[in-house]
Design a protein around this motif. Structure first.
Motif, PDB file in Angstrom:
ATOM      1  N   PHE A  60      27.167-103.920   9.716  1.00 17.75           N
ATOM      2  CA  PHE A  60      27.594-103.677   8.344  1.00 17.75           C
ATOM      3  C   PHE A  60      26.870-104.605   7.383  1.00 17.75           C
ATOM      4  CE2 PHE A  60      30.983-102.308  11.061  1.00 17.75           C
ATOM      5  CZ  PHE A  60      31.377-101.113  10.508  1.00 17.75           C
ATOM      6  N   ILE A  61      26.581-104.092   6.190  1.00 19.77           N
ATOM      7  CA  ILE A  61      26.026-104.875   5.092  1.00 19.77           C
ATOM      8  C   ILE A  61      26.972-104.675   3.924  1.00 19.77           C
ATOM      9  CG2 ILE A  61      24.076-105.175   3.520  1.00 19.77           C
ATOM     10  CD1 ILE A  61      22.339-103.843   5.773  1.00 19.77           C
ATOM     11  N   ASP A  62      27.474-105.763   3.363  1.00 15.65           N
ATOM     12  CA  ASP A  62      28.447-105.692   2.278  1.00 15.65           C
ATOM     13  C   ASP A  62      27.727-105.678   0.935  1.00 15.65           C
ATOM     14  OD1 ASP A  62      30.217-106.046   4.407  1.00 15.65           O
ATOM     15  OD2 ASP A  62      30.248-108.206   4.129  1.00 15.65           O
ATOM     16  N   VAL A  63      28.049-104.674   0.103  1.00 16.98           N
ATOM     17  CA  VAL A  63      27.388-104.481  -1.183  1.00 16.98           C
ATOM     18  C   VAL A  63      28.426-104.379  -2.289  1.00 16.98           C
ATOM     19  CG1 VAL A  63      25.947-102.893  -2.527  1.00 16.98           C
ATOM     20  CG2 VAL A  63      25.395-103.340  -0.135  1.00 16.98           C
ATOM     21  N   GLN A  64      28.210-105.152  -3.343  1.00 20.71           N
ATOM     22  CA  GLN A  64      29.036-105.045  -4.546  1.00 20.71           C
ATOM     23  C   GLN A  64      28.375-104.010  -5.436  1.00 20.71           C
ATOM     24  OE1 GLN A  64      31.924-106.925  -4.899  1.00 20.71           O
ATOM     25  NE2 GLN A  64      32.357-105.529  -6.581  1.00 20.71           N
ATOM     26  N   ALA A  65      29.041-102.866  -5.588  1.00 24.75           N
ATOM     27  CA  ALA A  65      28.512-101.747  -6.373  1.00 24.75           C
ATOM     28  C   ALA A  65      29.432-101.557  -7.568  1.00 24.75           C
ATOM     29  CB  ALA A  65      28.438-100.487  -5.529  1.00 24.75           C
ATOM     30  N   GLY A  66      29.045-102.091  -8.723  1.00 20.04           N
ATOM     31  CA  GLY A  66      29.932-102.062  -9.879  1.00 20.04           C
ATOM     32  C   GLY A  66      31.151-102.908  -9.568  1.00 20.04           C
ATOM     33  N   GLY A  67      32.322-102.349  -9.739  1.00 21.32           N
ATOM     34  CA  GLY A  67      33.559-103.071  -9.447  1.00 21.32           C
ATOM     35  C   GLY A  67      34.077-102.849  -8.043  1.00 21.32           C
ATOM     36  N   GLU A  68      33.271-102.265  -7.163  1.00 21.93           N
ATOM     37  CA  GLU A  68      33.741-101.909  -5.826  1.00 21.93           C
ATOM     38  C   GLU A  68      32.903-102.589  -4.744  1.00 21.93           C
ATOM     39  OE1 GLU A  68      34.741 -97.778  -3.484  1.00 21.93           O
ATOM     40  OE2 GLU A  68      32.998 -97.787  -4.806  1.00 21.93           O
ATOM     41  N   LEU A  69      33.575-103.066  -3.706  1.00 28.87           N
ATOM     42  CA  LEU A  69      32.890-103.584  -2.534  1.00 28.87           C
ATOM     43  C   LEU A  69      32.768-102.446  -1.534  1.00 28.87           C
ATOM     44  CD1 LEU A  69      31.799-106.131  -1.018  1.00 28.87           C
ATOM     45  CD2 LEU A  69      34.035-106.193   0.078  1.00 28.87           C
ATOM     46  N   VAL A  70      31.545-102.164  -1.073  1.00 28.70           N
ATOM     47  CA  VAL A  70      31.307-101.091  -0.116  1.00 28.70           C
ATOM     48  C   VAL A  70      30.644-101.694   1.114  1.00 28.70           C
ATOM     49  CG1 VAL A  70      30.189 -98.873   0.305  1.00 28.70           C
ATOM     50  CG2 VAL A  70      30.994 -99.437  -1.996  1.00 28.70           C
ATOM     51  N   MET A  71      31.181-101.367   2.288  1.00 29.92           N
ATOM     52  CA  MET A  71      30.624-101.835   3.553  1.00 29.92           C
ATOM     53  C   MET A  71      29.684-100.742   4.064  1.00 29.92           C
ATOM     54  SD  MET A  71      33.145-104.545   4.624  1.00 29.92           S
ATOM     55  CE  MET A  71      32.777-104.532   6.282  1.00 29.92           C
ATOM     56  N   LEU A  72      28.371-101.028   4.061  1.00 29.48           N
ATOM     57  CA  LEU A  72      27.379-100.073   4.541  1.00 29.48           C
ATOM     58  C   LEU A  72      27.277-100.191   6.053  1.00 29.48           C
ATOM     59  CD1 LEU A  72      24.461-100.754   2.013  1.00 29.48           C
ATOM     60  CD2 LEU A  72      26.444 -99.244   1.719  1.00 29.48           C
TER      61      LEU A  72
END
Length: 168
Positions: A60-72
């Motif tokens: 997993f790679i954790d990405v802050q996308a706008g106001g949301e944290l998304v685990m890729l």
């Protein structure tokens, strides 16, 4: 750690994802067969957690996308270490894949393609219909727009030259 929590008001409707067979999988998502073409989206943001995880549930790679944290989710560690691209904290990335919310409340993207805009490289993790590339005999889907660079974090030793990845 930032990647362990999401704001309580974060919501996302995930569709068509079954539960994995591993009891330690807190997401409840099937990262192998759970790719749903109806939920494909593009996520763009800043890396806040470098590649982590393992074989059973993937890397997993954790990405802050706008106001949301998304685990890729980018496939099992053995595939990512061999076919992945450099990813470091604060890199700007974009990823295309099937998005879902896990039973743990976190947002996940079962990634099809990841582009690191900072490093100038991209990697395919799945085929056009979402089939995992790590189960096929195909050559890794790494493309490099710049030579140089290397895998950040734990593995090191990976270099890109003319679109090929080599260990030193």
């Amino acid at each position: 750690m930032l990647w362990q929590c999401l704001p309580a008001d974060t919501s996302f409707a995930g569709f068509g994802f079954g539960f994995g067979g591993n009891d330690s999988d807190k997401s409840g998502l099937d990262f192998i067969r759970g790719y749903d073409p109806e939920t494909v989206t593009m996520v763009t943001g800043r890396v806040v957690g470098t590649p982590h995880g393992g074989e059973s549930n993937g890397t997993f790679i954790d990405v802050q996308a706008g106001g949301e944290l998304v685990m890729l989710q980018v496939g099992p560690a053995s595939y990512w270490e061999k076919n992945g691209i450099p990813v470091r904290l604060n890199d700007e990335v974009s990823a295309k894949g099937s998005k879902a919310q896990g039973k743990d409340g976190k947002s996940y993207l079962i990634t099809r393609e990841l582009t690191n805009k900072t490093a100038g490289a991209s990697a395919e993790v799945r085929g056009d219909r979402g089939e995992p590339l790590w189960g096929s005999r195909s050559v890794g889907g790494v493309r490099s727009e710049r030579s140089g660079g290397g895998m950040g974090g734990r593995s090191g030793g990976m270099r890109f030259r003319g679109g090929m990845m080599m260990r030193h």
